[in-house]
Design a protein around this motif. Structure first.
Motif, PDB file in Angstrom:
ATOM      1  N   GLY A 130     -32.082 -14.657  94.057  1.00 41.72           N
ATOM      2  CA  GLY A 130     -32.976 -14.127  95.079  1.00 41.72           C
ATOM      3  C   GLY A 130     -32.270 -13.945  96.410  1.00 41.72           C
ATOM      4  O   GLY A 130     -31.418 -14.750  96.788  1.00 41.72           O
ATOM      5  N   ARG A 131     -32.636 -12.878  97.124  1.00 42.93           N
ATOM      6  CA  ARG A 131     -32.013 -12.584  98.418  1.00 42.93           C
ATOM      7  C   ARG A 131     -33.048 -12.395  99.523  1.00 42.93           C
ATOM      8  O   ARG A 131     -32.744 -11.867 100.591  1.00 42.93           O
ATOM      9  CB  ARG A 131     -31.135 -11.318  98.308  1.00 42.93           C
ATOM     10  CG  ARG A 131     -29.974 -11.440  97.320  1.00 42.93           C
ATOM     11  CD  ARG A 131     -28.965 -12.455  97.780  1.00 42.93           C
ATOM     12  NE  ARG A 131     -27.815 -12.552  96.889  1.00 42.93           N
ATOM     13  CZ  ARG A 131     -27.687 -13.486  95.952  1.00 42.93           C
ATOM     14  NH1 ARG A 131     -28.657 -14.389  95.775  1.00 42.93           N
ATOM     15  NH2 ARG A 131     -26.620 -13.527  95.186  1.00 42.93           N
ATOM     16  N   SER A 132     -34.268 -12.825  99.289  1.00 46.04           N
ATOM     17  CA  SER A 132     -35.291 -12.732 100.328  1.00 46.04           C
ATOM     18  C   SER A 132     -35.106 -13.861 101.332  1.00 46.04           C
ATOM     19  O   SER A 132     -34.352 -14.818 101.101  1.00 46.04           O
ATOM     20  CB  SER A 132     -36.689 -12.822  99.714  1.00 46.04           C
ATOM     21  OG  SER A 132     -36.921 -14.144  99.233  1.00 46.04           O
ATOM     22  N   LEU A 161     -30.274 -12.729 112.609  1.00 45.92           N
ATOM     23  CA  LEU A 161     -29.119 -13.485 112.139  1.00 45.92           C
ATOM     24  C   LEU A 161     -29.460 -14.967 112.115  1.00 45.92           C
ATOM     25  O   LEU A 161     -30.098 -15.491 113.040  1.00 45.92           O
ATOM     26  CB  LEU A 161     -27.920 -13.278 113.054  1.00 45.92           C
ATOM     27  CG  LEU A 161     -27.014 -12.060 112.826  1.00 45.92           C
ATOM     28  CD1 LEU A 161     -27.807 -10.765 112.922  1.00 45.92           C
ATOM     29  CD2 LEU A 161     -25.864 -12.068 113.801  1.00 45.92           C
ATOM     30  N   TYR A 162     -29.057 -15.640 111.045  1.00 47.99           N
ATOM     31  CA  TYR A 162     -29.113 -17.100 110.974  1.00 47.99           C
ATOM     32  C   TYR A 162     -27.668 -17.580 110.911  1.00 47.99           C
ATOM     33  O   TYR A 162     -26.954 -17.268 109.959  1.00 47.99           O
ATOM     34  CB  TYR A 162     -29.917 -17.557 109.759  1.00 47.99           C
ATOM     35  CG  TYR A 162     -31.391 -17.281 109.920  1.00 47.99           C
ATOM     36  CD1 TYR A 162     -32.220 -18.198 110.561  1.00 47.99           C
ATOM     37  CD2 TYR A 162     -31.946 -16.083 109.482  1.00 47.99           C
ATOM     38  CE1 TYR A 162     -33.568 -17.940 110.737  1.00 47.99           C
ATOM     39  CE2 TYR A 162     -33.296 -15.811 109.654  1.00 47.99           C
ATOM     40  CZ  TYR A 162     -34.100 -16.740 110.279  1.00 47.99           C
ATOM     41  OH  TYR A 162     -35.427 -16.470 110.469  1.00 47.99           O
ATOM     42  N   PHE A 163     -27.249 -18.327 111.924  1.00 52.12           N
ATOM     43  CA  PHE A 163     -25.820 -18.545 112.134  1.00 52.12           C
ATOM     44  C   PHE A 163     -25.494 -19.976 112.522  1.00 52.12           C
ATOM     45  O   PHE A 163     -26.354 -20.756 112.934  1.00 52.12           O
ATOM     46  CB  PHE A 163     -25.325 -17.614 113.249  1.00 52.12           C
ATOM     47  CG  PHE A 163     -25.839 -18.012 114.613  1.00 52.12           C
ATOM     48  CD1 PHE A 163     -25.092 -18.839 115.438  1.00 52.12           C
ATOM     49  CD2 PHE A 163     -27.078 -17.583 115.070  1.00 52.12           C
ATOM     50  CE1 PHE A 163     -25.567 -19.232 116.682  1.00 52.12           C
ATOM     51  CE2 PHE A 163     -27.561 -17.966 116.316  1.00 52.12           C
ATOM     52  CZ  PHE A 163     -26.804 -18.797 117.131  1.00 52.12           C
ATOM     53  N   GLN A 185     -35.222  -9.353 104.052  1.00 55.27           N
ATOM     54  CA  GLN A 185     -34.231  -9.268 103.001  1.00 55.27           C
ATOM     55  C   GLN A 185     -32.819  -9.472 103.555  1.00 55.27           C
ATOM     56  O   GLN A 185     -32.470  -8.916 104.597  1.00 55.27           O
ATOM     57  CB  GLN A 185     -34.304  -7.919 102.293  1.00 55.27           C
ATOM     58  CG  GLN A 185     -35.551  -7.731 101.437  1.00 55.27           C
ATOM     59  CD  GLN A 185     -35.599  -8.693 100.254  1.00 55.27           C
ATOM     60  OE1 GLN A 185     -34.597  -8.890  99.571  1.00 55.27           O
ATOM     61  NE2 GLN A 185     -36.764  -9.276  99.999  1.00 55.27           N
ATOM     62  N   LEU A 186     -32.037 -10.259 102.860  1.00 54.78           N
ATOM     63  CA  LEU A 186     -30.632 -10.441 103.219  1.00 54.78           C
ATOM     64  C   LEU A 186     -29.880  -9.153 102.915  1.00 54.78           C
ATOM     65  O   LEU A 186     -29.951  -8.626 101.805  1.00 54.78           O
ATOM     66  CB  LEU A 186     -30.037 -11.594 102.405  1.00 54.78           C
ATOM     67  CG  LEU A 186     -28.565 -11.940 102.686  1.00 54.78           C
ATOM     68  CD1 LEU A 186     -28.424 -12.570 104.057  1.00 54.78           C
ATOM     69  CD2 LEU A 186     -28.035 -12.883 101.603  1.00 54.78           C
ATOM     70  N   GLY A 205     -25.997  -2.048  97.192  1.00 58.34           N
ATOM     71  CA  GLY A 205     -27.223  -1.262  97.281  1.00 58.34           C
ATOM     72  C   GLY A 205     -27.753  -1.048  98.683  1.00 58.34           C
ATOM     73  O   GLY A 205     -28.785  -0.394  98.853  1.00 58.34           O
ATOM     74  N   ILE A 206     -27.078  -1.571  99.702  1.00 61.77           N
ATOM     75  CA  ILE A 206     -27.537  -1.386 101.080  1.00 61.77           C
ATOM     76  C   ILE A 206     -27.214   0.035 101.533  1.00 61.77           C
ATOM     77  O   ILE A 206     -26.100   0.525 101.340  1.00 61.77           O
ATOM     78  CB  ILE A 206     -26.887  -2.418 102.022  1.00 61.77           C
ATOM     79  CG1 ILE A 206     -27.199  -3.835 101.544  1.00 61.77           C
ATOM     80  CG2 ILE A 206     -27.362  -2.214 103.457  1.00 61.77           C
ATOM     81  CD1 ILE A 206     -28.663  -4.157 101.449  1.00 61.77           C
TER      82      ILE A 206
END
Length: 279
Positions: free
Chosen positions: A176-178, A202-204, A227-228, A258-259
């Motif tokens: 999962g990438r959510s 961003l989560y950093f 979505q990541l 796919g981005i």
């Protein structure tokens, strides 16, 4: 931004640097090969990532380690298993490191420490000084500490507490990438939220500060919506698939497969403009 808080099975259980180290688990569940130890847990963690009780900031000692004044040099302090410290990027199998230990008011006034002094980190026995040494000291008004800067071997650091290694393993184990899928990792490494680059979030975490007193990002999860879309990083990281792109000031972003091309370009432009404006 509030993310769903859910799921209860075991994965990536790690400890916050500032927490009581007596809570150290019997098994280091953040390690890459933990699933091999229990087939049931391996099946569960593949589908149900979970938050640990306390996050981790920085790296942890693997078994025991000696901090030296230079690679292959003289010993400064010996540390016991799982003690927290900060690591700069590895150089030829040696990590530049920094560790803070508790001191008294008298030591804060006269920061000369003697060989044989037993040290504590956050109140927990952590090791022994191996030489007489004068050290920088600091206080936040609640506690006082001295800082040892030195070097230790790469093998002396637990791989599962290195965020780049942990993320690589996490993305392999969980499909999962959510935002909800990544929330346990965000929590477990206490990543901070940055919303300046709208519509991206961003989560950093920051670099160690050992090499630079004004550190920039070390690693960031890049989200568009919930979505990541990619991983921003300043240190090398092994990620399966994706498309790397070099950015300003030594950063790279690895876009997920796919981005959309226009989305990639838009983020790159916004980030480059932002990071060049930061002191």
């Amino acid at each position: 931004m509030y993310l769903n808080k859910y799921l209860s099975c075991l994965t990536l259980a790690v400890l916050l640097v500032s927490c009581n180290l007596d809570n150290k688990p019997g098994k280091y569940d953040n390690e890459e090969n933990v699933a091999k130890n229990n087939k049931k847990n391996a099946t569960e963690t593949a589908t149900k990532p979970a938050r640990s009780k306390a996050p981790i900031v920085g790296e942890r000692i693997n078994g025991a380690a000696t901090i030296l004044n230079n690679p292959g040099g003289e010993p400064l302090v010996t540390l016991v298993d799982y003690i927290p410290l900060r690591c700069a990027p590895v150089k030829k199998d040696w990590y530049p490191v920094s560790v803070d230990f508790d001191i008294t008011k008298d030591e804060f006034s006269k920061p000369l420490f003697h060989k044989g002094r037993k040290i504590k980190v956050n109140g927990v026995d952590a090791g022994v000084l191996q030489r007489d040494i004068k050290l920088p000291v600091a206080t936040n008004g609640e506690k006082m500490w001295a800082t040892i800067n030195g070097y230790t071997q790469k093998k002396s650091i637990r791989n599962g507490t290195i965020i780049e290694s942990a993320l690589s393993s996490y993305l392999k184990q969980h499909t999962g990438r959510s935002a909800a899928d990544m929330e346990p990792f965000i929590h477990n490494f206490k990543l901070e939220e940055e919303t300046t680059l709208k519509p991206y979030v961003l989560y950093f975490n920051y670099e160690s500060g050992i090499d630079d007193p004004s550190p920039l990002y070390r690693l960031a999860l890049v989200f568009q919506g919930k979505q990541l879309i990619g991983v921003l990083h300043s240190r090398p990281i092994q990620l399966d698939g994706g498309t790397p792109r070099r950015l300003q000031r030594g950063f790279t972003v690895n876009y997920l497969n796919g981005i959309d091309k226009s989305l990639k370009e838009d983020f790159a432009v916004k980030f480059n403009k932002f990071i060049l404006s930061v002191d």
